[in-house]
Write a protein that holds these residues in place. Sequence first.
Motif: not given
Length: 275
Positions: A239-264
């Motif tokens: 579970w530790g590695s699974t959660m760490a990988a899940s955090v890494v997987l979530s980072v690009p989504v958060v960055i993309a949304f922050i960068a494009l939220q105005k347009y979104f």
Amino acid sequence: MNRRVLATGTWIGIAVLAVWTLAPIAVMTATSLKPRDEIFAIPPALLPRTWTLDNYVEVFTNSSMPRAFLNSILAALLVTIMTILLCGSVGYALARFRFRSARPVALFILLGQMVPITVLLLPLYEMIGAMQLLDTIAGIGIAHLVITVPLVTWMIRNQIAAIPVELEEAVLIDGGSRFDAVTYVTLPVAAPGLAAAGMYAFLQSWHEFVLASVLTSTTSARTAPVALTEFASEYSVDWGSTMAASVVLSVPVVIAFIALQKYFVRGLASGGVKG
């Protein structure tokens, strides 16, 4: 008094929804920073007593997640580009050109959004196999178009339809071509909607699991959601590695949304053109 009670109830509802939404993210992040012996500690604690990055080290050095992460980025970008090109062309045609079967065609395209992915698994597998694209990024990207094209076509169609056609006609009257009208008038005005559509396509490809798991068999094309299963064996789950990988997987989504939220937000909310 009634207005104050309504406002209080509204804020309480918003707070409950915020906690309900953010609680899994907080647990995921906290678990990724815990040593293995603390994950199942009794009584459970949200914050780790001993903070560690061992789970992240495990993910990046002893798993296929780095390669899968790159595969997910490539697949999502490919899907986004293909979706915008295909749906932009079809959406523009449905919004601007008048022909007898325009609305039936539009409804038929939207019908694809209502078909369960599991029903399409075998046909898609055979089609991708016939194109000799099994276990490739291109094969995954083409398959993901089944998810993105129906709704994005309607999003762009409605966005284009909300732009007054007189703006394009003015360019044609001045001697410009339709390509000039679309390039210099329609696309700039529709940019927020296109950004929202592109972000939707990226996210749909980024977290898709079923098609990616069926169409890939090796780490050469396996995407990150599929690679998450690598941390689970028949009798246990890391579970530790699974959660760490899940955090890494979530980072690009958060960055993309922050960068494009105005347009979104503008793309989803726009229904006309401001003069």
